[in-house]
Write an enzyme that holds these catalytic residues in place. Structure first.
Site: not given
Length: 312
Positions: A209, A261, A273
């Protein structure tokens, strides 16, 4: 003091830059979209997910080409491949309705995931070839989008139809500009790239990510720390109560000190993402079921501040 010739040359370069900027802005007005515009709700329901990804992946091959124009051509020509066996009276074939000779002129290099040898029947090959055809005929840097579409099908009515369809595919939100636009465009070009823990790009097998967000902003000339927590700490924060803008980074975790994240907001409540092992880079709602959204930052604001400070 510079010579009169040097001053005249500088003025000419400045005028050229201004003209290019104006033509790119006009292309955005014609389509209702910037090259990295978020898909509208209509686009999400009308375009099959695989084809939407293809249009978004192929468009950056031609800087300044909105993916919405590729999608609109795909809609007009074959309803996004829903009529894959259709052959026109002129002999055009495949999801983007290419004459075989025309396709051959724009088929190389073979795009990732395409057939080898390439074929106009393959969606990956066809969409990338369409982007190259448009680019060769005026779409690059938004110089003459109308002309490029006209070269796809020599009809002003066709051009109007494509542009109207493209406008419906763009979310009615502020389009990203500057560093944010470049970051979103880079991230969109990675759609379908595998997740790879610690990965910084395809040469390492994919992205995680924060590897994706770091690489996206590096493509825009903005340096970010490597891991999600440090990116969150680096800011600058989106002001409380302010709406998110495309290019903002959205963060998730149990609390602000435990960020796990990060994604790039693209508009219409969605983000790009790299979710987790076993998945690929994707675009989906940022308020995912079960996600623990914390806050957002705006790296593009820091970039703009630096540019203003450096201006004479």
């Amino acid at each position: 003091m510079g010579s009169p010739a040097a001053a005249a040359a500088g003025i000419a370069v400045g005028l050229l830059v201004l003209i290019l900027a104006c033509t790119a802005a006009l292309a955005g007005l014609l389509t209702g979209a910037s090259p990295s515009a978020a898909p509208s709700r209509h686009a999400l329901t009308d375009i099959p997910a695989r084809m939407l990804t293809l249009y978004q992946q192929a468009a950056p091959e031609c800087p300044g080409l909105p993916w919405t124009v590729l999608a609109a051509i795909g809609k007009v020509e074959s309803d996004h491949g829903r009529h894959p066996t259709m052959t026109s009276s002129a002999g055009a074939v495949g999801p983007m309705q290419f004459l075989p000779a025309t396709f051959a002129a724009y088929a190389h290099p073979v795009p990732p995931g395409g057939r080898n040898p390439p074929t106009p029947w393959d969606p990956v090959d066809a969409v990338h070839a369409a982007a190259r055809l448009l680019c060769a005929n005026g779409a690059r840097n938004g110089r003459n989008l109308h002309r490029s579409i006209w070269h796809y099908n020599h009809s002003d009515t066709y051009v109007d139809h494509v542009l109207a369809t493209a406008r419906r595919y763009s979310a009615a939100e502020p389009a990203p500009t500057g560093a944010a636009s470049k970051a979103v465009a880079f991230a969109r070009a990675q759609l379908g790239t595998p997740y790879r823990w610690g990965g910084d790009g395809p040469t390492e097998g994919g992205f995680d990510c924060s590897g994706l967000t770091k690489a996206a902003y590096a493509a825009a000339g903005v340096h970010l720390p490597r891991v999600a927590q440090d990116q969150y700490n680096a800011g600058p924060r989106v002001p409380p109560g302010a709406p998110l803008l495309p290019g903002d980074l959205v963060f998730f975790g149990t609390d602000p000190r435990h960020i796990t994240h990060v994604g790039i907001y693209t508009g219409a409540g969605r983000m790009l993402h790299a979710p987790r092992p076993g998945t690929t880079v994707r675009e989906e709602p940022y308020r995912l079921s079960g996600s623990r959204y914390q806050d957002a930052t705006r790296p593009s604001a820091e970039s703009a501040n630096r540019q203003r400070a450096a201006s004479p």
